[in-house]
Scaffold this active site. Structure first.
Site, PDB file in Angstrom:
ATOM      1  N   GLN A 213       0.721  -1.278  -0.163  1.00 16.70           N
ATOM      2  CA  GLN A 213       0.069   0.091   0.203  1.00 16.70           C
ATOM      3  C   GLN A 213       0.831   1.381   0.107  1.00 16.70           C
ATOM      4  O   GLN A 213       0.292   2.096  -0.741  1.00 16.70           O
ATOM      5  CB  GLN A 213      -0.785  -0.127   1.335  1.00 16.70           C
ATOM      6  CG  GLN A 213      -1.952   1.257   1.269  1.00 16.70           C
ATOM      7  CD  GLN A 213      -2.911   1.409   2.367  1.00 16.70           C
ATOM      8  OE1 GLN A 213      -3.192   2.451   2.432  1.00 16.70           O
ATOM      9  NE2 GLN A 213      -3.088   0.347   3.110  1.00 16.70           N
TER      10      GLN A 213
ATOM     11  N   LEU B  11       8.380  -8.488 -15.147  1.00 17.14           N
ATOM     12  CA  LEU B  11       9.831  -8.434 -15.366  1.00 17.14           C
ATOM     13  C   LEU B  11      10.664  -9.222 -14.011  1.00 17.14           C
ATOM     14  O   LEU B  11      10.425  -8.901 -12.853  1.00 17.14           O
ATOM     15  CB  LEU B  11      10.441  -7.060 -15.507  1.00 17.14           C
ATOM     16  CG  LEU B  11      11.899  -7.278 -15.989  1.00 17.14           C
ATOM     17  CD1 LEU B  11      12.243  -7.629 -17.487  1.00 17.14           C
ATOM     18  CD2 LEU B  11      12.640  -5.726 -15.887  1.00 17.14           C
TER      19      LEU B  11
ATOM     20  N   LYS C 296      11.161  -4.989   8.793  1.00 19.19           N
ATOM     21  CA  LYS C 296       9.857  -4.865   7.916  1.00 19.19           C
ATOM     22  C   LYS C 296       8.974  -4.288   8.570  1.00 19.19           C
ATOM     23  O   LYS C 296       8.782  -4.641   9.960  1.00 19.19           O
ATOM     24  CB  LYS C 296       9.537  -6.325   7.622  1.00 19.19           C
ATOM     25  CG  LYS C 296      10.396  -7.122   6.411  1.00 19.19           C
ATOM     26  CD  LYS C 296       9.916  -8.156   5.918  1.00 19.19           C
ATOM     27  CE  LYS C 296      10.857  -8.950   5.016  1.00 19.19           C
ATOM     28  NZ  LYS C 296      10.246 -10.329   4.705  1.00 19.19           N
TER      29      LYS C 296
ATOM     30  N   TYR D 263       4.621  -2.879   8.671  1.00 19.43           N
ATOM     31  CA  TYR D 263       3.374  -2.822   7.995  1.00 19.43           C
ATOM     32  C   TYR D 263       2.574  -1.725   8.721  1.00 19.43           C
ATOM     33  O   TYR D 263       3.133  -1.317   9.680  1.00 19.43           O
ATOM     34  CB  TYR D 263       2.644  -4.292   7.950  1.00 19.43           C
ATOM     35  CG  TYR D 263       2.876  -4.940   6.986  1.00 19.43           C
ATOM     36  CD1 TYR D 263       2.553  -5.004   5.697  1.00 19.43           C
ATOM     37  CD2 TYR D 263       3.734  -6.218   7.384  1.00 19.43           C
ATOM     38  CE1 TYR D 263       2.557  -5.734   4.894  1.00 19.43           C
ATOM     39  CE2 TYR D 263       4.041  -6.952   6.438  1.00 19.43           C
ATOM     40  CZ  TYR D 263       3.656  -6.990   5.077  1.00 19.43           C
ATOM     41  OH  TYR D 263       3.890  -8.092   4.204  1.00 19.43           O
ATOM     42  N   GLU D 264       1.521  -1.377   8.186  1.00 24.61           N
ATOM     43  CA  GLU D 264       0.777  -0.068   8.564  1.00 24.61           C
ATOM     44  C   GLU D 264       0.617   0.069  10.090  1.00 24.61           C
ATOM     45  O   GLU D 264       0.990   1.109  10.775  1.00 24.61           O
ATOM     46  CB  GLU D 264      -0.733  -0.230   8.128  1.00 24.61           C
ATOM     47  CG  GLU D 264      -1.848   0.834   8.733  1.00 24.61           C
ATOM     48  CD  GLU D 264      -1.681   2.261   8.474  1.00 24.61           C
ATOM     49  OE1 GLU D 264      -1.371   2.385   7.114  1.00 24.61           O
ATOM     50  OE2 GLU D 264      -1.442   3.142   9.257  1.00 24.61           O
TER      51      GLU D 264
ATOM     52  N   ASP E 137       0.789   3.757   6.089  1.00 28.32           N
ATOM     53  CA  ASP E 137       0.877   3.743   4.467  1.00 28.32           C
ATOM     54  C   ASP E 137       0.512   4.585   3.689  1.00 28.32           C
ATOM     55  O   ASP E 137       1.731   5.233   2.978  1.00 28.32           O
ATOM     56  CB  ASP E 137       0.092   2.502   4.067  1.00 28.32           C
ATOM     57  CG  ASP E 137       0.673   0.988   4.581  1.00 28.32           C
ATOM     58  OD1 ASP E 137       1.733   0.816   4.813  1.00 28.32           O
ATOM     59  OD2 ASP E 137       0.014   0.336   4.786  1.00 28.32           O
TER      60      ASP E 137
ATOM     61  N   GLY F 244      -7.090  20.140  19.635  1.00 30.44           N
ATOM     62  CA  GLY F 244      -6.746  21.501  19.594  1.00 30.44           C
ATOM     63  C   GLY F 244      -7.138  22.296  20.689  1.00 30.44           C
ATOM     64  O   GLY F 244      -7.639  21.826  21.637  1.00 30.44           O
ATOM     65  N   GLY F 245      -7.353  23.743  20.596  1.00 31.02           N
ATOM     66  CA  GLY F 245      -7.483  24.528  21.608  1.00 31.02           C
ATOM     67  C   GLY F 245      -9.113  24.649  21.854  1.00 31.02           C
ATOM     68  O   GLY F 245      -9.418  25.307  22.825  1.00 31.02           O
TER      69      GLY F 245
HETATM   70  N1  CAO Z   1      11.639  -9.849  -9.686  1.00 31.21           N
HETATM   71  C1  CAO Z   1      12.313 -10.675  -9.092  1.00 31.21           C
HETATM   72  N2  CAO Z   1      12.202 -10.488  -7.674  1.00 31.21           N
HETATM   73  C2  CAO Z   1      11.392  -9.650  -7.276  1.00 31.21           C
HETATM   74  C3  CAO Z   1      10.667  -8.728  -7.943  1.00 31.21           C
HETATM   75  C4  CAO Z   1      10.894  -8.827  -9.319  1.00 31.21           C
HETATM   76  N3  CAO Z   1      10.060  -8.236 -10.253  1.00 31.21           N
HETATM   77  N4  CAO Z   1      10.002  -7.849  -7.219  1.00 31.21           N
HETATM   78  C5  CAO Z   1      10.189  -8.321  -5.954  1.00 31.21           C
HETATM   79  N5  CAO Z   1      11.149  -9.243  -5.814  1.00 31.21           N
HETATM   80  C6  CAO Z   1      11.796 -10.075  -4.777  1.00 31.21           C
HETATM   81  C7  CAO Z   1      12.702  -9.254  -3.945  1.00 31.21           C
HETATM   82  O1  CAO Z   1      13.955  -9.189  -4.549  1.00 31.21           O
HETATM   83  C8  CAO Z   1      12.737  -9.865  -2.667  1.00 31.21           C
HETATM   84  O2  CAO Z   1      13.617 -11.105  -2.682  1.00 31.21           O
HETATM   85  P1  CAO Z   1      15.032 -11.424  -1.990  1.00 31.21           P
HETATM   86  O3  CAO Z   1      14.220 -11.138  -0.318  1.00 31.21           O
HETATM   87  O4  CAO Z   1      15.362 -12.654  -2.107  1.00 31.21           O
HETATM   88  O5  CAO Z   1      15.956 -10.111  -1.898  1.00 31.21           O
HETATM   89  C9  CAO Z   1      11.372 -10.484  -2.449  1.00 31.21           C
HETATM   90  O6  CAO Z   1      10.793 -10.323  -3.739  1.00 31.21           O
HETATM   91  C10 CAO Z   1      10.513  -9.912  -1.460  1.00 31.21           C
HETATM   92  O7  CAO Z   1      10.507  -8.611  -1.247  1.00 31.21           O
HETATM   93  P2  CAO Z   1      10.109  -7.820   0.104  1.00 31.21           P
HETATM   94  O8  CAO Z   1      10.985  -8.232   1.018  1.00 31.21           O
HETATM   95  O9  CAO Z   1      10.221  -6.352  -0.031  1.00 31.21           O
HETATM   96  O10 CAO Z   1       8.800  -8.222   0.198  1.00 31.21           O
HETATM   97  P3  CAO Z   1       7.983  -8.992   1.625  1.00 31.21           P
HETATM   98  O11 CAO Z   1       6.878  -9.600   1.331  1.00 31.21           O
HETATM   99  O12 CAO Z   1       9.203  -9.842   2.330  1.00 31.21           O
HETATM  100  O13 CAO Z   1       7.723  -7.699   2.634  1.00 31.21           O
HETATM  101  C11 CAO Z   1       7.062  -5.694   3.572  1.00 31.21           C
HETATM  102  C12 CAO Z   1       6.993  -6.804   2.562  1.00 31.21           C
HETATM  103  C13 CAO Z   1       6.118  -4.621   2.898  1.00 31.21           C
HETATM  104  C14 CAO Z   1       7.105  -5.956   4.632  1.00 31.21           C
HETATM  105  C15 CAO Z   1       8.447  -5.256   3.025  1.00 31.21           C
HETATM  106  O14 CAO Z   1       8.402  -4.982   1.621  1.00 31.21           O
HETATM  107  C16 CAO Z   1       8.897  -3.712   3.718  1.00 31.21           C
HETATM  108  O15 CAO Z   1       8.970  -3.725   5.032  1.00 31.21           O
HETATM  109  N6  CAO Z   1       8.790  -2.645   2.995  1.00 31.21           N
HETATM  110  C17 CAO Z   1       9.215  -1.421   3.401  1.00 31.21           C
HETATM  111  C18 CAO Z   1       8.102  -0.801   4.499  1.00 31.21           C
HETATM  112  C19 CAO Z   1       6.810  -0.472   3.672  1.00 31.21           C
HETATM  113  O16 CAO Z   1       6.433  -0.192   2.505  1.00 31.21           O
HETATM  114  N7  CAO Z   1       5.667  -1.177   4.402  1.00 31.21           N
HETATM  115  C20 CAO Z   1       4.330  -1.077   3.950  1.00 31.21           C
HETATM  116  C21 CAO Z   1       3.826  -2.092   3.163  1.00 31.21           C
HETATM  117  S1  CAO Z   1       2.003  -1.903   3.216  1.00 31.21           S
HETATM  118  O17 CAO Z   1       1.347  -1.968   4.600  1.00 31.21           O
END
Ligand code: CAO
Length: 424
Positions: free
Chosen positions: A16, A71, A135, A137-138, A167, A246-247
Site C-alpha cells: 500500500q 519482469l 520490515k 506494516y501499517e 501507509d 486543538g484548543g
Molecule cells: N523480480 C524478481 N524478484 C522480485 C521482484 C521482481 N520483479 N520484485 C520483488 N522481488 C523480490 C525481491 O527481490 C525480494 O527478494 P529477496 O528477499 O530474495 O531479496 C522479494 O521479492 C521480497 O521483497 P520484500 O522483502 O520487499 O517483500 P516481503 O513480502 O517479504 O515484505 C514488506 C513486504 C512490506 C514487509 C516489506 O517490503 C517492507 O518492509 N517494505 C518497506 C516498508 C513498507 O513499505 N511497508 C508498507 C507495506 S504496506 O502495509
C-alpha cells in the site's frame, strides 16, 4: 496537459505505502510503469479477494492509471531490461524491505551511475538506526510513531486508527519529496535519493501529541476530559478518547437513533467564538454570562457538564439535522459518516473524490479518486492494469526491443518463472 506530463516513473512499489505514492504521480500525469514479478505480481492482487478470478479491490484501488510490466529482475536478462528502464526514467520508487534493492544489484550508487538524473525514492519502516533493517506494516508504523499510544480511551488498550496514516501517509510524504526533488533537478541537473520512513511520517502526523508531551511537564493538560474528572496525569500523554486535539474542546455526541444506529453521532466543537450561540441553542442562555461557563478557561474543568447539556439537545435531532442547524450559526460540527454513507455521498462523487471505474475483470467498482485538485491538471481515473498488460508495449515502444528480442527474453525467463525454478 497534465502537471507531470513527460515524467516517467519506474514503479517498483508493492502493497500500500509505495503504490499510493505512484498512483498520485500517475494522477498528476506521470507515466507510471509498475514492475511486477512474472506470474505473481504485487502480493495485494491476490489478497482479500472478493471476486474469484479478478484482482482484489485492495490492488485495484491502489494502482489506477499505471502500466504494468512483468519482469524477473533476478535473471541476467531481467537486470539488463531494468538497466534500460532506469536509463529512460526520471524516478524510481520502491518500498521493498531494507536491503532488497541492493541484493538485486541496484543500490543507490549503481542507479546513480546508470542515470545521474534519476531520483531514487524509497519508503522503509524506520529511518537509519537500530531498527533500520526491520520490515514494517501499517499498524506497526502507527504503534512506533506515537499514534497507538495516544488513540483510544484512557481505560482501554492502545488502538490503531482506521485511517492508513502509516501507509497512505508515507505515500503522500514520499510524493511530496519526489516532486520537490524533480523541481531541484531543474536547476541542479542531478537526481537525488528521497527517503520517507513510515515511523517518521506517523510522528509528523502526531505532532500535536508531542506538543502535549512537552506541555505535560508544565502542568496538567487542562483541555483533556481527564482534567475535569479530577484524574491525575502520568508522565506520558494519555489516550484522550474523542477529546479534540486543538484548543477548542470537542466531543462525539449521541444523536437521534443512536440506540439502533452505531453511527448516529455527531462531533461537536465548542468553539469559543460561538459559545453564546451554543448556549441559546441548547436552552442554556444563562451560561453565556455565568462566570463558571462564560470563558473557555472556566469551562475546562466542567467539560462533562457542558457536553452532557449539548448532548441532551443533539439527541433530539438526527446527525444531519444537527449539521443543518449548526452550520448557519457557524458552529463546527460533523456527522459520523459510515462507509456506506460515504460511498453514496453525492458531494464526494461530484468532486471526483469517490469515482466509479470499469475494470476488465471485475466490472464497475467504486474507488477513491485524487483528493488533491489542481485547476489546470484534471484527473481521469482509469482502471488498474492487469498483470503484465503492458510488457510488450513498454519493451517495444519505450525501449525499442524487436519482436525477436522479446521472444528471446521470454525464453530466457525474464518474463516467466520456469528458468528461475530450474536454476533454484
Ligand atoms: N523480480 C524478481 N524478484 C522480485 C521482484 C521482481 N520483479 N520484485 C520483488 N522481488 C523480490 C525481491 O527481490 C525480494 O527478494 P529477496 O528477499 O530474495 O531479496 C522479494 O521479492 C521480497 O521483497 P520484500 O522483502 O520487499 O517483500 P516481503 O513480502 O517479504 O515484505 C514488506 C513486504 C512490506 C514487509 C516489506 O517490503 C517492507 O518492509 N517494505 C518497506 C516498508 C513498507 O513499505 N511497508 C508498507 C507495506 S504496506 O502495509
Amino acid at each position: 496537459m497534465k502537471a507531470l506530463d513527460g515524467i516517467r516513473v519506474l514503479d517498483f512499489t508493492h502493497v500500500q505505502s509505495g503504490p499510493t505514492c505512484t498512483q498520485l504521480l500517475a494522477w498528476f500525469g506521470a507515466d507510471v510503469i509498475k514492475v511486477e514479478r512474472p506470474g505473481v505480481g504485487d502480493a495485494t492482487r491476490s489478497q482479500l479477494v472478493d471476486m474469484p478470478g479478478a484482482d482484489s479491490l485492495y490492488f485495484t484501488m491502489l494502482n489506477h492509471n499505471k502500466r504494468s510490466i512483468e519482469l524477473d529482475v533476478k535473471t541476467a536478462e531481467g537486470k539488463a531490461v531494468l538497466t534500460r528502464l532506469i536509463e529512460s526514467c526520471d524516478v524510481l520508487v520502491e518500498n521493498f524491505a531494507p536491503g532488497v534493492l541492493d541484493r538485486m544489484g541496484f543500490s543507490w550508487e549503481v542507479v546513480q551511475s546508470i542515470n545521474p538524473r534519476l531520483i531514487l525514492a524509497s519508503i522503509k519502516g524506520f529511518g537509519p538506526g537500530k531498527y533500520a533493517d526491520c520490515k514494517v506494516y501499517e499498524n506497526v508504523a502507527q504503534c512506533v510513531g506515537g499514534a497507538a499510544s495516544t488513540t483510544g480511551f484512557r481505560d482501554g488498550i492502545p488502538v490503531v486508527t482506521g485511517a492508513q496514516i502509516g501507509d497512505s501517509g508515507s505515500g503522500l510524504h514520499l510524493a511530496l519529496g519526489i516532486v520537490t526533488a524533480l523541481y531541484q533537478r531543474e536547476r541542479s541537473g542531478r537526481g537525488q535519493k528521497v527517503s520517507a520512513a513510515m515511523q517518521d511520517g506517523v510522528v509528523n502526523l502526531c505532532r500535536v501529541k508531542l506538543r502535549d508531551q512537552q506541555r505535560l511537564e508544565n502542568g496538567p493538560l487542562r483541555e483533556y476530559s481527564q482534567f475535569g474528572e479530577g484524574l491525575p496525569f502520568g508522565d506520558a500523554v494519555p489516550r484522550a478518547g474523542n477529546d479534540s486535539g486543538g484548543g477548542q474542546p470537542g466531543r462525539v455526541l449521541r444523536c437521534k437513533g443512536w440506540q439502533d444506529d452505531p453511527n448516529a453521532y455527531t462531533y461537536f466543537i465548542t468553539q469559543a467564538a460561538v459559545w453564546p450561540r451554543i448556549c441559546v441553542l441548547i436552552g442554556r442562555p444563562d451560561w453565556a454570562d455565568d462566570p463558571d461557563f462564560a470563558t473557555p478557561e472556566a469551562r475546562l474543568p466542567r467539560l462533562n457538564t457542558v457536553f452532557e447539556a449539548i448532548e441532551a439537545w443533539t439527541t433530539t435531532l438526527t446527525k444531519f439535522e444537527v449539521m443543518e442547524v449548526c452550520n448557519p450559526l457557524g458552529i463546527p460540527v460533523g456527522p459520523i459518516l459510515s462507509m456506506k454513507e460515504i460511498a453514496e455521498d453525492a458531494g464526494l462523487r461530484e468532486s471526483g473524490t469517490i469515482v466509479e471505474v470499469d475494470h476488465p475483470a471485475r466490472g464497475r467498482h467504486l474507488t477513491v479518486g485524487c483528493p488533491i485538485k489542481l485547476s489546470d491538471s484534471a484527473v481521469e481515473v482509469t482502471p488498474a492494469p492487469l498483470l503484465g498488460a503492458h510488457t510488450e508495449e513498454v519493451l517495444t515502444g519505450l525501449l525499442g526491443y524487436s519482436a525477436t528480442e522479446l521472444e528471446q527474453l521470454a525464453q530466457a525467463g525474464a518474463f516467466g518463472l520456469p528458468r528461475r525454478a530450474a536454476a533454484e
